[in-house]
Design a protein around this motif. Structure first.
Motif, PDB file in Angstrom:
ATOM      1  N   GLY A  98      -5.109  -5.923  -1.589  1.00  0.00           N
ATOM      2  CA  GLY A  98      -5.638  -5.426  -0.345  1.00  0.00           C
ATOM      3  C   GLY A  98      -7.059  -4.923  -0.513  1.00  0.00           C
ATOM      4  O   GLY A  98      -7.475  -4.559  -1.604  1.00  0.00           O
ATOM      5  N   ALA A  99      -7.780  -4.848   0.588  1.00  0.00           N
ATOM      6  CA  ALA A  99      -9.150  -4.363   0.545  1.00  0.00           C
ATOM      7  C   ALA A  99      -9.175  -2.864   0.288  1.00  0.00           C
ATOM      8  O   ALA A  99      -8.257  -2.143   0.664  1.00  0.00           O
ATOM      9  N   ALA A 100     -10.245  -2.419  -0.345  1.00  0.00           N
ATOM     10  CA  ALA A 100     -10.415  -0.988  -0.556  1.00  0.00           C
ATOM     11  C   ALA A 100     -10.510  -0.282   0.790  1.00  0.00           C
ATOM     12  O   ALA A 100     -11.000  -0.856   1.757  1.00  0.00           O
ATOM     13  N   SER A 101     -10.018   0.903   0.859  1.00  0.00           N
ATOM     14  CA  SER A 101     -10.051   1.790   2.019  1.00  0.00           C
ATOM     15  C   SER A 101      -9.134   1.347   3.149  1.00  0.00           C
ATOM     16  O   SER A 101      -8.965   2.070   4.113  1.00  0.00           O
ATOM     17  N   GLY A 102      -8.534   0.185   3.033  1.00  0.00           N
ATOM     18  CA  GLY A 102      -7.618  -0.246   4.072  1.00  0.00           C
ATOM     19  C   GLY A 102      -8.278  -0.303   5.434  1.00  0.00           C
ATOM     20  O   GLY A 102      -7.658  -0.008   6.457  1.00  0.00           O
ATOM     21  N   ASN A 103      -9.541  -0.736   5.454  1.00  0.00           N
ATOM     22  CA  ASN A 103     -10.284  -0.696   6.710  1.00  0.00           C
ATOM     23  C   ASN A 103     -10.185  -1.991   7.492  1.00  0.00           C
ATOM     24  O   ASN A 103     -11.002  -2.276   8.348  1.00  0.00           O
ATOM     25  N   GLY A 104      -9.172  -2.757   7.177  1.00  0.00           N
ATOM     26  CA  GLY A 104      -8.987  -3.997   7.912  1.00  0.00           C
ATOM     27  C   GLY A 104      -9.665  -5.183   7.284  1.00  0.00           C
ATOM     28  O   GLY A 104      -9.625  -6.279   7.835  1.00  0.00           O
ATOM     29  N   GLY A 105     -10.296  -4.989   6.140  1.00  0.00           N
ATOM     30  CA  GLY A 105     -10.894  -6.117   5.454  1.00  0.00           C
ATOM     31  C   GLY A 105      -9.834  -7.092   4.993  1.00  0.00           C
ATOM     32  O   GLY A 105      -8.661  -6.749   4.926  1.00  0.00           O
ATOM     33  N   PRO A 106     -10.233  -8.312   4.691  1.00  0.00           N
ATOM     34  CA  PRO A 106      -9.249  -9.343   4.353  1.00  0.00           C
ATOM     35  C   PRO A 106      -8.559  -9.058   3.035  1.00  0.00           C
ATOM     36  O   PRO A 106      -9.169  -8.592   2.079  1.00  0.00           O
ATOM     37  N   ALA A 107      -7.287  -9.365   2.989  1.00  0.00           N
ATOM     38  CA  ALA A 107      -6.538  -9.311   1.748  1.00  0.00           C
ATOM     39  C   ALA A 107      -6.645 -10.670   1.058  1.00  0.00           C
ATOM     40  O   ALA A 107      -6.993 -11.665   1.687  1.00  0.00           O
ATOM     41  N   ASN A 108      -6.368 -10.671  -0.218  1.00  0.00           N
ATOM     42  CA  ASN A 108      -6.388 -11.914  -0.983  1.00  0.00           C
ATOM     43  C   ASN A 108      -4.981 -12.235  -1.445  1.00  0.00           C
ATOM     44  O   ASN A 108      -4.248 -11.348  -1.883  1.00  0.00           O
ATOM     45  N   TYR A 109      -4.633 -13.492  -1.365  1.00  0.00           N
ATOM     46  CA  TYR A 109      -3.298 -13.940  -1.747  1.00  0.00           C
ATOM     47  C   TYR A 109      -3.384 -15.128  -2.684  1.00  0.00           C
ATOM     48  O   TYR A 109      -4.284 -15.957  -2.574  1.00  0.00           O
ATOM     49  N   ALA A 110      -2.427 -15.197  -3.585  1.00  0.00           N
ATOM     50  CA  ALA A 110      -2.273 -16.407  -4.372  1.00  0.00           C
ATOM     51  C   ALA A 110      -1.925 -17.557  -3.442  1.00  0.00           C
ATOM     52  O   ALA A 110      -1.203 -17.366  -2.437  1.00  0.00           O
ATOM     53  N   SER A 149       0.109 -19.810  -3.705  1.00  0.00           N
ATOM     54  CA  SER A 149       1.545 -20.087  -3.656  1.00  0.00           C
ATOM     55  C   SER A 149       2.301 -19.192  -2.683  1.00  0.00           C
ATOM     56  O   SER A 149       3.443 -19.499  -2.325  1.00  0.00           O
ATOM     57  N   VAL A 150       1.681 -18.101  -2.243  1.00  0.00           N
ATOM     58  CA  VAL A 150       2.387 -17.185  -1.348  1.00  0.00           C
ATOM     59  C   VAL A 150       1.721 -17.045   0.007  1.00  0.00           C
ATOM     60  O   VAL A 150       2.236 -16.336   0.887  1.00  0.00           O
ATOM     61  N   LYS A 151       0.582 -17.686   0.208  1.00  0.00           N
ATOM     62  CA  LYS A 151      -0.117 -17.580   1.484  1.00  0.00           C
ATOM     63  C   LYS A 151       0.783 -18.019   2.637  1.00  0.00           C
ATOM     64  O   LYS A 151       1.464 -19.033   2.552  1.00  0.00           O
ATOM     65  N   GLY A 152       0.764 -17.212   3.689  1.00  0.00           N
ATOM     66  CA  GLY A 152       1.580 -17.511   4.847  1.00  0.00           C
ATOM     67  C   GLY A 152       3.003 -17.000   4.738  1.00  0.00           C
ATOM     68  O   GLY A 152       3.739 -17.015   5.731  1.00  0.00           O
ATOM     69  N   ARG A 153       3.402 -16.544   3.550  1.00  0.00           N
ATOM     70  CA  ARG A 153       4.769 -16.041   3.369  1.00  0.00           C
ATOM     71  C   ARG A 153       4.792 -14.556   3.006  1.00  0.00           C
ATOM     72  O   ARG A 153       5.728 -13.845   3.388  1.00  0.00           O
ATOM     73  N   PHE A 154       3.810 -14.104   2.273  1.00  0.00           N
ATOM     74  CA  PHE A 154       3.761 -12.710   1.812  1.00  0.00           C
ATOM     75  C   PHE A 154       2.656 -11.968   2.548  1.00  0.00           C
ATOM     76  O   PHE A 154       1.605 -12.532   2.854  1.00  0.00           O
ATOM     77  N   THR A 155       2.881 -10.678   2.761  1.00  0.00           N
ATOM     78  CA  THR A 155       1.882  -9.827   3.399  1.00  0.00           C
ATOM     79  C   THR A 155       1.817  -8.489   2.677  1.00  0.00           C
ATOM     80  O   THR A 155       2.852  -7.824   2.495  1.00  0.00           O
ATOM     81  N   ILE A 156       0.606  -8.114   2.289  1.00  0.00           N
ATOM     82  CA  ILE A 156       0.396  -6.812   1.677  1.00  0.00           C
ATOM     83  C   ILE A 156      -0.084  -5.835   2.743  1.00  0.00           C
ATOM     84  O   ILE A 156      -0.861  -6.201   3.631  1.00  0.00           O
ATOM     85  N   SER A 157       0.414  -4.621   2.685  1.00  0.00           N
ATOM     86  CA  SER A 157      -0.013  -3.599   3.631  1.00  0.00           C
ATOM     87  C   SER A 157      -0.023  -2.251   2.923  1.00  0.00           C
ATOM     88  O   SER A 157       0.522  -2.122   1.814  1.00  0.00           O
ATOM     89  N   ARG A 158      -0.632  -1.267   3.557  1.00  0.00           N
ATOM     90  CA  ARG A 158      -0.754   0.036   2.927  1.00  0.00           C
ATOM     91  C   ARG A 158      -0.602   1.132   3.953  1.00  0.00           C
ATOM     92  O   ARG A 158      -0.843   0.931   5.145  1.00  0.00           O
ATOM     93  N   ASP A 159      -0.223   2.285   3.489  1.00  0.00           N
ATOM     94  CA  ASP A 159      -0.122   3.476   4.310  1.00  0.00           C
ATOM     95  C   ASP A 159      -0.726   4.610   3.497  1.00  0.00           C
ATOM     96  O   ASP A 159      -0.045   5.222   2.660  1.00  0.00           O
ATOM     97  N   ASN A 160      -2.003   4.880   3.745  1.00  0.00           N
ATOM     98  CA  ASN A 160      -2.684   5.908   2.951  1.00  0.00           C
ATOM     99  C   ASN A 160      -2.039   7.281   3.125  1.00  0.00           C
ATOM    100  O   ASN A 160      -1.993   8.072   2.184  1.00  0.00           O
ATOM    101  N   ALA A 161      -1.552   7.543   4.323  1.00  0.00           N
ATOM    102  CA  ALA A 161      -0.951   8.852   4.592  1.00  0.00           C
ATOM    103  C   ALA A 161       0.289   9.080   3.729  1.00  0.00           C
ATOM    104  O   ALA A 161       0.598  10.212   3.351  1.00  0.00           O
ATOM    105  N   LYS A 162       0.982   8.003   3.404  1.00  0.00           N
ATOM    106  CA  LYS A 162       2.185   8.103   2.571  1.00  0.00           C
ATOM    107  C   LYS A 162       1.890   7.769   1.118  1.00  0.00           C
ATOM    108  O   LYS A 162       2.813   7.738   0.303  1.00  0.00           O
ATOM    109  N   SER A 163       0.629   7.500   0.806  1.00  0.00           N
ATOM    110  CA  SER A 163       0.254   7.093  -0.547  1.00  0.00           C
ATOM    111  C   SER A 163       1.125   5.935  -1.014  1.00  0.00           C
ATOM    112  O   SER A 163       1.693   5.960  -2.127  1.00  0.00           O
TER     113      SER A 163
END
Length: 118
Positions: free
Chosen positions: A51-63, A65-79
């Motif tokens: 995921g992009a630094a700061s979670g500011n909506g910048g694009p994530a990078n995927y291998a 082999s997993v594009k379109g199937r996997f999604t990375i996300s973050r919740d800074n408030a929950k660390s």
């Protein structure tokens, strides 16, 4: 002391879904880069998603082999950050590791096994 605790791995049938979670303590995630890696038996550890630094909506990078199937996300408030894995395939079977990098320091989770049966 930084600690990363993973959860959510397990056994699933092909085409199924799993959601991995990584909860961090001892580190601020607001300007960190979080990622997921995996390592299958006999293979090198590989990057799955980052995921992009700061979670500011910048694009994530995927291998590819997993594009379109996997999604990375973050919740800074929950660390925490997550890996939603859909349409799983037997070749996704591996130990999955969460990873975080911040200000030149890197940390790894202990790994969680994901097994996809055909």
């Amino acid at each position: 002391q930084v600690q990363l605790v993973e959860s959510g791995g397990g056994l699933v049938q092909a085409a199924g879904s799993l959601r991995l979670s990584c909860e961090a303590s001892g580190i601020t995630l607001s300007d960190a880069v979080m990622a997921w890696y995996r390592q299958a038996p006999g293979k090198q550890r590989e990057l799955v998603a980052a995921g992009a630094a700061s979670g500011n909506g910048g694009p994530a990078n995927y291998a590819d082999s997993v594009k379109g199937r996997f999604t990375i996300s973050r919740d800074n408030a929950k660390s925490a950050w997550y890996l939603q894995m859909n349409s799983l395939k037997p070749e996704d079977t591996a130990v999955y590791y969460c990873y975080v990098a911040r200000r030149g320091q890197e940390y790894w989770g202990q790994g969680t096994q994901v097994t996809v049966s055909s």
